[in-house]
Design a protein around this motif. Structure first.
Motif, PDB file in Angstrom:
ATOM      1  N   ARG A 150      37.176  70.478   1.125  1.00 58.06           N
ATOM      2  CA  ARG A 150      38.012  70.953   0.031  1.00 58.06           C
ATOM      3  C   ARG A 150      38.662  69.752  -0.657  1.00 58.06           C
ATOM      4  NH1 ARG A 150      39.844  75.967  -1.252  1.00 58.06           N
ATOM      5  NH2 ARG A 150      41.713  76.103  -2.525  1.00 58.06           N
ATOM      6  N   SER A 151      38.092  69.330  -1.746  1.00 61.42           N
ATOM      7  CA  SER A 151      38.611  68.182  -2.498  1.00 61.42           C
ATOM      8  C   SER A 151      38.286  68.366  -3.975  1.00 61.42           C
ATOM      9  CB  SER A 151      37.993  66.875  -2.004  1.00 61.42           C
ATOM     10  OG  SER A 151      36.613  66.820  -2.324  1.00 61.42           O
ATOM     11  N   ARG A 152      39.013  67.695  -4.812  1.00 61.98           N
ATOM     12  CA  ARG A 152      38.769  67.764  -6.255  1.00 61.98           C
ATOM     13  C   ARG A 152      37.363  67.262  -6.585  1.00 61.98           C
ATOM     14  NH1 ARG A 152      39.495  69.972 -11.219  1.00 61.98           N
ATOM     15  NH2 ARG A 152      39.095  68.429 -12.843  1.00 61.98           N
ATOM     16  N   GLN A 153      36.955  66.181  -5.947  1.00 59.92           N
ATOM     17  CA  GLN A 153      35.640  65.621  -6.229  1.00 59.92           C
ATOM     18  C   GLN A 153      34.527  66.585  -5.856  1.00 59.92           C
ATOM     19  OE1 GLN A 153      34.709  61.434  -5.530  1.00 59.92           O
ATOM     20  NE2 GLN A 153      32.953  62.051  -4.293  1.00 59.92           N
ATOM     21  N   GLN A 154      34.648  67.231  -4.699  1.00 59.56           N
ATOM     22  CA  GLN A 154      33.604  68.162  -4.281  1.00 59.56           C
ATOM     23  C   GLN A 154      33.601  69.418  -5.145  1.00 59.56           C
ATOM     24  OE1 GLN A 154      31.136  67.638  -2.457  1.00 59.56           O
ATOM     25  NE2 GLN A 154      30.270  69.671  -2.245  1.00 59.56           N
ATOM     26  N   LYS A 155      34.762  69.848  -5.564  1.00 58.13           N
ATOM     27  CA  LYS A 155      34.848  71.016  -6.448  1.00 58.13           C
ATOM     28  C   LYS A 155      34.089  70.761  -7.746  1.00 58.13           C
ATOM     29  CE  LYS A 155      38.196  74.076  -8.708  1.00 58.13           C
ATOM     30  NZ  LYS A 155      39.624  74.404  -8.891  1.00 58.13           N
ATOM     31  N   VAL A 156      34.304  69.589  -8.335  1.00 61.35           N
ATOM     32  CA  VAL A 156      33.613  69.241  -9.579  1.00 61.35           C
ATOM     33  C   VAL A 156      32.119  69.052  -9.334  1.00 61.35           C
ATOM     34  CG1 VAL A 156      33.425  67.529 -11.421  1.00 61.35           C
ATOM     35  CG2 VAL A 156      35.683  68.207 -10.591  1.00 61.35           C
ATOM     36  N   ALA A 157      31.780  68.422  -8.208  1.00 60.43           N
ATOM     37  CA  ALA A 157      30.372  68.184  -7.890  1.00 60.43           C
ATOM     38  C   ALA A 157      29.609  69.496  -7.758  1.00 60.43           C
ATOM     39  CB  ALA A 157      30.260  67.371  -6.600  1.00 60.43           C
ATOM     40  N   GLU A 158      30.192  70.482  -7.089  1.00 57.12           N
ATOM     41  CA  GLU A 158      29.531  71.770  -6.918  1.00 57.12           C
ATOM     42  C   GLU A 158      29.407  72.494  -8.249  1.00 57.12           C
ATOM     43  OE1 GLU A 158      31.499  73.919  -3.796  1.00 57.12           O
ATOM     44  OE2 GLU A 158      30.878  72.481  -2.249  1.00 57.12           O
ATOM     45  N   PHE A 159      30.426  72.359  -9.077  1.00 58.91           N
ATOM     46  CA  PHE A 159      30.380  72.963 -10.407  1.00 58.91           C
ATOM     47  C   PHE A 159      29.247  72.351 -11.233  1.00 58.91           C
ATOM     48  CE2 PHE A 159      31.808  72.984 -14.878  1.00 58.91           C
ATOM     49  CZ  PHE A 159      31.912  74.346 -15.078  1.00 58.91           C
ATOM     50  N   GLU A 160      29.142  71.039 -11.216  1.00 54.73           N
ATOM     51  CA  GLU A 160      28.096  70.356 -11.977  1.00 54.73           C
ATOM     52  C   GLU A 160      26.705  70.739 -11.468  1.00 54.73           C
ATOM     53  OE1 GLU A 160      28.820  66.178 -11.778  1.00 54.73           O
ATOM     54  OE2 GLU A 160      30.527  66.236 -13.157  1.00 54.73           O
TER      55      GLU A 160
END
Length: 224
Positions: free
Chosen positions: A141-151
């Motif tokens: 749970r991190s900002r970077q992983q959230k964006v990565a999964e979205f992309e």
């Protein structure tokens, strides 16, 4: 126009349909039958709409023709540009996908059933077009992983809005579709799906064979 699962999954009687609903991203595909406006206005044809794979590398992996209908995705996802919460490819510009790390919404077994990948990116691996090739840390749970999964999951969705689902981790987006719990259980555990399927299959294939007066089968000549 297309198919629900990968060719590999289609060779196996399993829960791949439910896994695909979670472990891939989906965005609308409109007028797949190329019905011209004037022909529709004249009643000669009706435009058909569906959901297509939206995740990274779908074309390279031969997934461009995988699809879902409204009646598939609405079991779990919600949106509703019309305000009624019903998901419609003809109206909604959202991307249907699920995060890997939401507390209380376990995606571990779903991703395992998908070969350890989420939206075509391997967990613990990387993809050059996703977050500049940084490590894809599923379940973190991190900002970077959230964006990565979205992309990764919404790679081809220009509008980039999210379809309503508890899997995005916002309690305000719950509840999801009417079969949210069942779809989640079936995607996580193939044995659970098989057990329910066999019960339903028994009911369907034995319907009409009960004792009278419940409706046992009769010769055609005896039918009213």
């Amino acid at each position: 126009d297309g198919w629900w699962t990968t060719p590999e999954q289609a060779r196996i009687f399993g829960h791949g349909y439910f896994v695909n609903m979670y472990a891939a991203g989906w965005c609308h595909e409109r007028n797949v039958n190329a019905c011209p406006d004037e022909a529709e206005a004249a009643g000669d044809c009706v435009k058909k709409n569906q959901w297509q794979r939206c995740d990274v590398d779908r074309d390279a992996l031969g997934q461009a023709h995988e699809m879902m209908l409204d009646t598939d995705l609405c079991l779990f996802y919600r949106d509703g540009a019309s305000g009624d919460g019903v998901l419609r490819a003809s109206e909604d510009n959202c991307c249907a996908w699920v995060h890997s790390f939401v507390p209380g919404f376990d995606m571990t077994e779903v991703i395992d059933a998908n070969g350890g990948t989420l939206c075509n990116v391997p967990c613990g691996g990387s993809h050059p077009e996703i977050r500049n090739g940084s490590t894809f840390d599923c379940f973190k749970r991190s900002r970077q992983q959230k964006v990565a999964e979205f992309e990764a999951c919404c790679f081809f969705e220009t509008e980039r809005a999210d379809c309503r689902t508890v899997g995005l981790g916002d309690a305000g987006l719950s509840p999801g579709g009417p079969a949210e719990d069942a779809v989640h259980r079936f995607a996580r555990n193939e044995s659970v799906w098989l057990e329910v399927f066999l019960r339903a299959w028994h009911i369907v294939t034995t319907n009409g064979f009960g004792k009278a007066p419940s409706g046992s089968l009769k010769p055609l000549g005896s039918c009213p």
